[in-house]
Design an enzyme around this catalytic site. Structure first.
Site, PDB file in Angstrom:
ATOM      1  N   GLY A 135      11.464  -7.982 -72.626  1.00 48.33           N
ATOM      2  CA  GLY A 135      12.733  -7.354 -73.004  1.00 48.33           C
ATOM      3  C   GLY A 135      13.929  -8.045 -72.386  1.00 48.33           C
ATOM      4  O   GLY A 135      14.893  -8.388 -73.068  1.00 48.33           O
ATOM      5  N   HIS A 148      18.285  -0.877 -66.836  1.00 49.19           N
ATOM      6  CA  HIS A 148      17.101  -1.285 -66.080  1.00 49.19           C
ATOM      7  C   HIS A 148      17.365  -2.588 -65.316  1.00 49.19           C
ATOM      8  O   HIS A 148      17.130  -2.666 -64.110  1.00 49.19           O
ATOM      9  CB  HIS A 148      15.918  -1.443 -67.037  1.00 49.19           C
ATOM     10  CG  HIS A 148      14.640  -1.859 -66.381  1.00 49.19           C
ATOM     11  ND1 HIS A 148      13.674  -0.961 -66.001  1.00 49.19           N
ATOM     12  CD2 HIS A 148      14.164  -3.085 -66.044  1.00 49.19           C
ATOM     13  CE1 HIS A 148      12.663  -1.614 -65.451  1.00 49.19           C
ATOM     14  NE2 HIS A 148      12.933  -2.912 -65.464  1.00 49.19           N
ATOM     15  N   GLU A 149      17.861  -3.589 -66.021  1.00 44.41           N
ATOM     16  CA  GLU A 149      18.091  -4.882 -65.359  1.00 44.41           C
ATOM     17  C   GLU A 149      19.197  -4.759 -64.316  1.00 44.41           C
ATOM     18  O   GLU A 149      19.115  -5.357 -63.247  1.00 44.41           O
ATOM     19  CB  GLU A 149      18.417  -5.980 -66.372  1.00 44.41           C
ATOM     20  CG  GLU A 149      17.409  -6.134 -67.515  1.00 44.41           C
ATOM     21  CD  GLU A 149      15.962  -6.217 -67.077  1.00 44.41           C
ATOM     22  OE1 GLU A 149      15.690  -6.686 -65.959  1.00 44.41           O
ATOM     23  OE2 GLU A 149      15.086  -5.785 -67.862  1.00 44.41           O
ATOM     24  N   GLU A 153      10.165 -15.298 -63.671  1.00 44.12           N
ATOM     25  CA  GLU A 153       9.194 -14.282 -63.290  1.00 44.12           C
ATOM     26  C   GLU A 153       8.007 -14.344 -64.261  1.00 44.12           C
ATOM     27  O   GLU A 153       8.228 -14.427 -65.464  1.00 44.12           O
ATOM     28  CB  GLU A 153       9.790 -12.881 -63.346  1.00 44.12           C
ATOM     29  CG  GLU A 153       8.828 -11.844 -62.776  1.00 44.12           C
ATOM     30  CD  GLU A 153       9.389 -10.414 -62.758  1.00 44.12           C
ATOM     31  OE1 GLU A 153      10.488 -10.185 -63.303  1.00 44.12           O
ATOM     32  OE2 GLU A 153       8.724  -9.559 -62.202  1.00 44.12           O
ATOM     33  N   MET A 182      15.427  -9.948 -68.261  1.00 45.64           N
ATOM     34  CA  MET A 182      15.070 -10.404 -66.919  1.00 45.64           C
ATOM     35  C   MET A 182      16.263 -10.306 -65.978  1.00 45.64           C
ATOM     36  O   MET A 182      17.360 -10.748 -66.301  1.00 45.64           O
ATOM     37  CB  MET A 182      14.548 -11.853 -67.011  1.00 45.64           C
ATOM     38  CG  MET A 182      14.140 -12.437 -65.675  1.00 45.64           C
ATOM     39  SD  MET A 182      12.770 -11.481 -64.936  1.00 45.64           S
ATOM     40  CE  MET A 182      13.138 -11.742 -63.206  1.00 45.64           C
ATOM     41  N   GLU A 183      15.986  -9.756 -64.782  1.00 50.61           N
ATOM     42  CA  GLU A 183      17.038  -9.354 -63.843  1.00 50.61           C
ATOM     43  C   GLU A 183      17.527 -10.458 -62.910  1.00 50.61           C
ATOM     44  O   GLU A 183      18.044 -10.156 -61.830  1.00 50.61           O
ATOM     45  CB  GLU A 183      16.508  -8.194 -62.996  1.00 50.61           C
ATOM     46  CG  GLU A 183      15.389  -8.558 -61.977  1.00 50.61           C
ATOM     47  CD  GLU A 183      13.974  -8.299 -62.474  1.00 50.61           C
ATOM     48  OE1 GLU A 183      13.761  -8.265 -63.696  1.00 50.61           O
ATOM     49  OE2 GLU A 183      13.072  -8.151 -61.628  1.00 50.61           O
TER      50      GLU A 183
HETATM   51  N1  TRP Z   1      11.191  -8.192 -64.565  1.00 53.60           N
HETATM   52  C1  TRP Z   1      11.370  -8.021 -65.988  1.00 53.60           C
HETATM   53  C2  TRP Z   1      11.765  -6.579 -66.174  1.00 53.60           C
HETATM   54  O1  TRP Z   1      11.011  -5.693 -66.100  1.00 53.60           O
HETATM   55  C3  TRP Z   1      10.126  -8.297 -66.764  1.00 53.60           C
HETATM   56  C4  TRP Z   1       9.995  -9.650 -67.357  1.00 53.60           C
HETATM   57  C5  TRP Z   1      10.894 -10.302 -68.110  1.00 53.60           C
HETATM   58  C6  TRP Z   1       8.853 -10.492 -67.344  1.00 53.60           C
HETATM   59  N2  TRP Z   1      10.376 -11.491 -68.537  1.00 53.60           N
HETATM   60  C7  TRP Z   1       9.148 -11.627 -68.092  1.00 53.60           C
HETATM   61  C8  TRP Z   1       7.611 -10.385 -66.788  1.00 53.60           C
HETATM   62  C9  TRP Z   1       8.223 -12.639 -68.290  1.00 53.60           C
HETATM   63  C10 TRP Z   1       6.686 -11.395 -66.969  1.00 53.60           C
HETATM   64  C11 TRP Z   1       6.996 -12.519 -67.703  1.00 53.60           C
HETATM   65  O2  TRP Z   1      12.876  -6.257 -66.255  1.00 53.60           O
HETATM   66 ZN    ZN Z   2      11.941  -4.400 -64.584  1.00 52.17          ZN
END
Ligand code: TRP
Ligand code: ZN
Length: 887
Positions: free
Chosen positions: A283, A319-320, A143, A285-286
């Site tokens: 933080g 959150h994730e 992402e 990533m889901e």
């Molecule tokens: N989707 C992730 C979150 O909010 C955000 C995220 C994690 C992200 N790594 C990233 C966004 C790198 C941009 C680039 O939980």
């Molecule tokens: Zn998120």
């Protein structure tokens, strides 16, 4: 610099407006230009020959024409720094060409098999997007647009595909191989290699793809879902970190249970893997079934993590996890819809944490974050609606506006319809759009239909940027009070005029004379100006408004001090109590910083605040966690926003001085009470149930004491440091010492580093404590720390621990000679070629120049111009700097 005088951008120079864009200006993507892709990709097979320096990727895509799109015999496969080694269609050499970074395929039939081979070097990937190496392991971050750095693909969230992945790697280096979904096969290869095949049954967009290969161990505990399915839950870390994973695993279980109970959402795979990596841009990533986390949000034990760190781990794990429904089962049609998943998921994690640790304290914390991070964004050159209309680099839109204001907007819907109708709305949303790539509009319509409410006008919250202001006036008439509210919203870049938005406000009318508390009701301000008749409960009515912070707005009113003191001590909404104290302090500090207070006013304001502090120190009905919230003064960033109104600019030096003077006055006047509080809370042990709140107020008390009597507080801090049996107390003590010229300062800092030199997350704290400190030599300290052997620009946590902390230290960053600005600009220039995403996150601090007094503003702007002039900027940094100069 205003738009018309900035010749460096086409936007800024009308004569250039129609000319070709500047060579270094990346294109602008418009929300209005969305078109579905002409092709679908029902299945994707990926084959990885993994190596740290060389990885070969073979992607096999089954594609077919999309009947819902305008037909095209071309297919754009996005790429980023990739070279195709071979491209075949149905087994024969393909017709293709490169278009910039992308690969364009010419296709004649209705369905084809496309096979593409690329090779990549994960070890050279310093951006940490795509496949990269971290501490000897390999992991991915896709992402928003990282998948295109792994293979050519229609890398957009509305292309959903079922993935099957085969990974082969050296077994000794990479004993664990993981991907999304479930493992379907594994085996041994030649020369000490092994392989594994994974299959994810859920169609997903490429940004949710993940792969991890490394030497990892797991903390495991099964979860049984509401319908009785067993889910294997694993938290994967390096062996030496295993002892610090229980809290993350327990947090995951609590999240899974809560989402079943509160939103009716069950997990949908047999396996849930979380992997901690130490090099990570954000933080966590889901990724479907395989979350990748920054170690900071996984590892926690009392010796190395503060209570706040524990809370952050729980919140990010939740959150994730919640993204599995709000993000993965229903994803975004395009990146303009980012708040669809992020705003909703932030709301969900906030509600979860409220349930886990108490509603009021969590709400106060969340509002503090909104005001410190989102309000300044909404008031500056980077302001954008929660659903933006255009971008150059989507990474720049993972903002407090999209996340936190996005959550507030959905929270307002919930406040207006109540919990159970809101649940009917979200049930309908999940049901109606499961398996789809949806839009914010889809979400609003589902809430409208499911919760039975007309949100026509409310939709403006999605399209208008800027924090609305609500001016309050009141008139008493017999036994009622007429409350008149006027809303305005400031102009923001590209949006000079705003329309009124529905603003839900919980209100109550108390009586200061009798102390009677009025009952609460929800009013919704729809018009630019509107009056509401409310019942009185007695003489000297005091209106308590925006209780619980039902709307993300600024309330403008001038309550007399006595009213605010009354609310701070008596209001039956704990949020409103803390709010009254904030209002009292903001009024006083802005007056003091602006030099407009008479001596009597200054003393009166100080006395009122000290009195309010004394009542919260003595109020035995308060628990320490809430007492701690009442003792937090408004942040300097928030005070800048309050001071910079209309023509008036913020003066960071004056704000800092006024706030420090108030801290000193509180610390001196309440020295005995603060010492008593410190002594009482120091007597509690780590495992005492009240210990958490106690630890919070203990170090807050120490901070005020340090402002009032530095020597006494320094001695006390040294003792607190030495006797601490947990990181909360240790860090709290060290933070106070760091700001003082106390003999124990250097010794304790050295002892801390020595004790924790092998723990990267604690070494980060060591950097941060010094970068955030109130010490007069903070700039020299930071400059020296940047040369420390533990410092590196390659690790985002380390960069943030030193430089981001410094950029958030108003005293150092806003140093009158401009040194702080220069240092941050130097960081941006040095980091941009290594990690543009992280570099661009430093720009907003400098971008605030328009709201700051002219001397500093000129220096901040000059640093932005220096960055721009350096040329060769990443898309990320170019966009942020150019908007900061134009807006
Ligand atoms: N989707 C992730 C979150 O909010 C955000 C995220 C994690 C992200 N790594 C990233 C966004 C790198 C941009 C680039 O939980
Ligand atoms: Zn998120």
């Amino acid at each position: 610099m205003d738009i018309a005088t900035n010749p460096t951008t086409p936007e800024g120079n009308p004569e250039l407006a129609d000319a070709a864009p500047m060579p270094h200006a990346p294109p602008v993507i418009q929300r209005a230009d969305y078109k579905p892709l002409a092709w679908r990709v029902p299945t994707t097979h990926l084959d990885f020959q993994l190596g740290l320096e060389a990885t070969i990727v073979t992607a096999t895509l089954e594609i077919e024409r999309n009947p819902d799109a305008a037909p095209s015999s071309e297919l754009r496969l996005n790429g980023d720094s990739l070279t195709a080694q071979s491209v075949t269609v149905d087994g024969a050499p393909a017709q293709w060409r490169m278009d910039g970074p992308d690969l364009l395929l010419s296709l004649s039939g209705d369905r084809h098999t496309v096979t593409i081979v690329t090779d990549i070097d994960p070890g050279a990937n310093t951006q940490l997007m795509g496949l990269y190496a971290s501490g000897g392991m390999l992991c991915t971050q896709c992402e928003a647009e990282g998948f295109r750095r792994i293979t050519f693909f229609p890398d957009r969230p509305d292309v959903l595909s079922v993935y099957t992945v085969r990974m082969a790697a050296d077994k000794a280096t990479f004993p664990i191989l993981m991907c999304n979904g479930n493992r379907t096969a594994e085996g041994q290869g030649a020369d000490g290699t092994h392989w594994a095949e994974w299959h994810d049954p859920w169609p997903k967009p490429s940004y949710l793809f993940a792969l991890v290969a490394g030497n990892l161990v797991a903390n495991s505990k099964p979860f049984t879902t509401a319908s009785g399915r067993m889910v294997e839950c694993n938290v994967w870390v390096r062996r030496e970190d295993l002892a610090r994973t229980d809290h993350a695993l327990e947090s995951l279980h609590r999240s899974m249970k809560w989402d079943e109970d509160v939103f009716g959402r069950e997990y949908d795979l047999d396996l849930y893997n979380i992997v901690a990596v130490s090099d990570f841009n954000m933080g966590a990533m889901e990724n479907k079934g395989l979350n990748v986390f920054n170690t900071k949000y996984v590892l926690a034990d009392p010796d190395t993590a503060t209570d706040a760190d524990f809370d952050a781990v729980e919140g990010v794990i939740a959150h994730e996890y919640f993204h599995n429904w709000s993000g993965n089962r229903i994803t975004c049609r395009d990146w303009f819809q980012l708040s669809l998943k992020e705003g909703f998921t932030v709301l969900r994690d906030q509600l979860f944490s409220q349930d886990m640790r108490g509603e009021s304290v969590k709400r106060i914390e969340d509002v503090r974050i909104l005001r410190a991070a989102q309000f300044p964004e909404d008031a500056g050159p980077l302001a954008h609606p929660i659903r933006p209309d255009s971008y150059r680099e989507i990474s720049n839109f993972y903002t407090a506006t999209v996340y936190n204001k996005g959550a507030e907007v959905i929270r307002m819907m919930r406040s207006m319809v109540g919990e159970s109708r809101f649940r009917a709305g979200t049930d309908l949303y999940f049901d109606r759009h499961d398996g789809e790539a949806a839009t914010c509009e889809d979400f609003v319509r589902a809430i409208e239909d499911g919760a039975d409410i007309d949100l026509t006008q409310f939709r403006r919250w999605y399209s208008q940027a800027g924090t609305p202001r609500v001016a309050v006036s009141q008139a008493v008439d017999g036994d009622t009070l007429t409350l008149t509210l006027m809303q305005t919203a400031p102009a923001t870049p590209g949006q000079p005029d705003k329309l009124p938005m529905p603003i839900p406000l919980r209100v109550a009318v108390h009586s200061r004379q009798s102390g009677a508390l009025g009952s609460e009701q929800l009013i919704v301000l729809n018009e630019a100006e509107q009056s509401f008749i409310l019942p009185l409960t007695g003489a000297d009515p005091v209106v308590s408004i925006n209780r619980g912070f039902t709307a993300p707005v600024v309330i403008e009113r001038a309550l007399v001090r006595e009213d605010l003191v009354f609310l701070a001590a008596q209001d039956n909404d704990p949020f409103a109590r803390s709010e009254a104290l904030q209002e009292l302090a903001v009024g006083h500090l802005i007056g003091a910083a602006g030099g407009t207070l008479s001596n009597a006013d200054r003393q009166g304001g100080e006395a009122a605040i000290i009195g309010a502090f004394r009542s919260s120190l003595n109020d035995s009905a308060l628990d320490d966690a809430m007492r701690g919230e009442l003792m937090v003064l408004p942040s300097e960033t928030y005070l800048f926003e309050a001071m910079a109104a209309g023509e008036r600019k913020a003066d960071p030096g004056a704000i800092h001085a006024a706030r420090e003077a108030l801290k000193g006055a509180i610390g001196a006047a309440l020295k005995d009470e603060l010492l008593a509080l410190h002594a009482r809370t120091s007597a509690l042990r780590l495992d005492d149930p009240a210990g958490r709140g106690a630890r919070k107020v203990k170090s807050i008390a120490l901070g005020f004491l340090a402002a009032g009597d530095p020597e006494c507080a320094g001695d006390l801090a040294a003792v607190q440091y030495d006797t601490a049996d947990n990181m909360t107390d240790r860090q709290g003590a060290l933070m106070v010492l760091c700001g003082l010229d106390h003999p124990a300062r250097a010794a304790k800092l050295a002892a801390f580093h020595d004790r924790y030199k092998d723990n990267a997350l604690v070494v980060d704290k060591w950097f941060t404590l010094q970068a955030l400190s109130l010490h007069p030599d903070v700039i020299e300290h930071v400059r020296a720390l940047a040369q420390h052997s533990d410092f590196t620009m390659r690790n985002p946590n380390r960069v943030r621990s030193l430089h981001m902390a410094f950029a958030g230290n108003p005293k150092g960053f806003h140093a009158a000679n401009g040194e702080g600005y220069r240092m941050v600009a130097d960081v941006i220039l040095a980091l941009d070629p290594i990690n543009p995403q992280t570099a661009a996150r430093f720009v907003p601090a400098l971008g605030r120049w328009r709201r700051i007094e002219p001397g500093r503003a000129a220096m901040m702007k000059a640093e932005l111009e220096r960055i721009m002039a350096a040329g060769n900027l990443s898309r990320d940094t170019y966009e942020q700097v150019s908007r900061s100069l134009e807006g």
